[in-house]
Design a protein around this motif. Structure first.
Motif, PDB file in Angstrom:
ATOM      1  N   PRO A 100       0.820  -1.073  -0.061  1.00  0.00           N
ATOM      2  CA  PRO A 100      -0.076  -0.545  -0.315  1.00  0.00           C
ATOM      3  C   PRO A 100       0.623   1.528   0.079  1.00  0.00           C
ATOM      4  N   ASN A 101      -0.071   2.624   0.174  1.00  0.00           N
ATOM      5  CA  ASN A 101       1.006   3.459  -0.080  1.00  0.00           C
ATOM      6  C   ASN A 101       1.034   3.930   1.424  1.00  0.00           C
ATOM      7  N   THR A 199      -6.317   2.937 -11.083  1.00  0.00           N
ATOM      8  CA  THR A 199      -6.189   3.594  -9.419  1.00  0.00           C
ATOM      9  C   THR A 199      -6.368   2.268  -8.449  1.00  0.00           C
ATOM     10  N   GLY A 200      -5.549   1.275  -8.245  1.00  0.00           N
ATOM     11  CA  GLY A 200      -5.759   0.585  -7.415  1.00  0.00           C
ATOM     12  C   GLY A 200      -6.707  -0.646  -6.741  1.00  0.00           C
ATOM     13  N   THR A 321      -4.564   2.969  -1.555  1.00  0.00           N
ATOM     14  CA  THR A 321      -3.560   3.911  -2.470  1.00  0.00           C
ATOM     15  C   THR A 321      -3.780   5.519  -1.657  1.00  0.00           C
ATOM     16  N   CYS A 347      -3.428  10.756  -3.239  1.00  0.00           N
ATOM     17  CA  CYS A 347      -2.700   9.228  -3.088  1.00  0.00           C
ATOM     18  C   CYS A 347      -2.122   9.951  -3.548  1.00  0.00           C
ATOM     19  N   PHE A 350       1.069   7.570  -5.883  1.00  0.00           N
ATOM     20  CA  PHE A 350       0.624   5.860  -6.194  1.00  0.00           C
ATOM     21  C   PHE A 350      -0.267   5.303  -7.767  1.00  0.00           C
ATOM     22  N   GLN A 351      -1.529   6.324  -7.655  1.00  0.00           N
ATOM     23  CA  GLN A 351      -1.552   5.952  -7.802  1.00  0.00           C
ATOM     24  C   GLN A 351      -1.284   6.894  -9.467  1.00  0.00           C
ATOM     25  N   ARG A 354       0.838   4.022 -11.552  1.00  0.00           N
ATOM     26  CA  ARG A 354       0.986   3.459 -12.232  1.00  0.00           C
ATOM     27  C   ARG A 354      -0.326   2.993 -13.399  1.00  0.00           C
TER      28      ARG A 354
END
Length: 412
Positions: A100-101, A199-200, A321, A347, A350-351, A354
């Motif tokens: 996780p973040n 978006t996790g 996230t 977030c 983190f997103q 991706r």
């Protein structure tokens, strides 16, 4: 998703952050670094092979069979090393998407009591408060029984003035979002696996989403998913940020394992409507964007004249996230409890890591954007709060800001 290079340089900070979230699979960090080191060694061999292949390719002549054979041998070795590098890359990816973040410094690991940052109380002197599902039946506004007949438990049907109230809330929220600089989008409710990965929600919420197996598509759990994916692989100019966007969607969640009073009435539905806001910001300005979103949600709840409070989530309660989340809860006097109606989350990158969502700084550097999201607001629980807080014996008072949409000031 965390970057491997960031993990390599900040191992201690990452371990502290993950412990704060009650994430104790710390061996995964060591395994990622072990694989990354192995990958770099093979990459070094790969570079040497490429150099010698190019070198011998220039030396080959028609009769130089030995050099030709050696060059072919090097090319075979190159293929083998590329295979191993790809295998290691895939293994690193498989592990890193489960991490996780990292929470912000001000986020605490745990609380004995919720950390209340703000609280607004309103007194309604009518003492005989009843549950919103009883009010729904009494004033003929909605029916979870009809929803159960059509689809099963956890579904609802709004009708008559209940449907009008929902439509009015959606219109009010969207208009206020737009007037605050958010661009409205109407989006698909069905997305592909790349979107929910971006978006996790995958792998974290895989089993809480409705999956259309035949086509490997997903019903959206929140409007955030299609809204942020609009900007996938985009490189903004720094001057274009922040991006502010809003959408109204239905949301679909399996909510497996939910039972009892928590799911009565409109408390928890498999399908519910929500207005969403997101911002895409520079890394240095995301905290400003976060505060802007928090103040916007606060304004909406004040406009509806509802009692509410703002909670800063501790590390163990953060979404997968999120680095920082404030929950907005409205008070339900009939149920005598607080109900979450919005979460505003930063977030960080983190997103965007991706989604390959980046921006070019004023001095020409490419950086990852920060993404933020929040509900503005979740409709069913807002309706339940309006019904329970504004109830009297023979009528329910409509919030003043909704009268222009509903053309009535009371529900009888």
């Amino acid at each position: 998703m965390l970057k491997v290079s960031f993990i390599e340089k900040n191992k201690k900070i990452i371990i502290i952050g993950l412990i704060k979230r009650n994430f104790y699979k710390l061996y995964l960090i060591n395994y990622i670094l072990f694989l990354y080191k192995k990958k770099k060694k093979i990459k070094s061999k790969l570079d040497n092979l490429i150099y010698y292949i190019k070198y011998f390719s220039k030396k080959i002549k028609k009769n130089e069979e030995i050099i030709r054979n050696y060059s072919s041998f090097l090319k075979e070795k190159l293929k083998i090393n590329i295979f191993f590098i790809n295998k290691i890359k895939n293994k690193i990816f498989e592990i890193i998407i489960k991490i996780p973040n990292l929470p912000f410094e001000e986020v605490q690991k745990n609380f004995l009591y919720k950390e209340i940052l703000y609280k607004r109380e309103i007194i309604n002197n009518y003492k005989k408060k009843i549950y919103h599902w009883e009010l729904g039946e009494k004033f003929k506004l909605f029916s979870t029984k009809k929803g159960a007949i059509i689809s099963g438990n956890g579904f609802n049907v709004f009708f008559n003035k209940g449907a009008l109230l929902q439509r009015s809330l959606i219109q009010f929220f969207l208009e206020k979002n737009i007037s605050s600089g958010y661009i409205e989008y109407i989006l698909p409710y069905i997305v592909n696996i790349n979107s929910v990965y971006g978006t996790g929600q995958i792998p974290d919420k895989t089993y809480q989403m409705y999956n259309i197996n035949y086509d490997n598509l997903y019903l959206i759990p929140t409007g955030e998913v299609p809204l942020i994916n609009i900007f996938k692989k985009k490189i903004f100019k720094e001057s274009e940020l922040p991006i502010k966007a809003t959408t109204y969607t239905s949301c679909f969640r399996r909510e497996s394992g939910s039972y009892g009073s928590k799911v009565r009435g409109l408390n928890r539905l498999h399908q519910f409507d929500k207005v969403e806001i997101i911002q895409i910001s520079t890394c240095k300005d995301s905290y400003l964007s976060f505060n802007d979103m928090v103040n916007h949600i606060k304004y909406l709840l004040r406009s509806l004249n509802l009692p509410f409070r703002i909670i800063r989530l501790c590390g163990k309660d953060l979404g997968f996230t999120s680095a920082l989340t404030y929950d907005f809860e409205v008070y339900s006097p009939g149920q005598k409890k607080w109900l979450e109606v919005s979460s505003v989350s930063n977030c960080t990158n983190f997103q965007s890591n991706r989604l390959k969502l980046r921006y070019r700084t004023f001095d020409g550097k490419i950086k990852l954007c920060h993404t933020l999201n929040g509900s503005s607001l979740a409709i069913p629980r807002i309706i339940s709060a309006i019904l329970e807080n504004n109830q009297y014996k023979n009528y329910i008072i409509i919030p003043k800001v909704l009268i222009k949409y509903m053309k009535i000031d009371k529900i009888f």
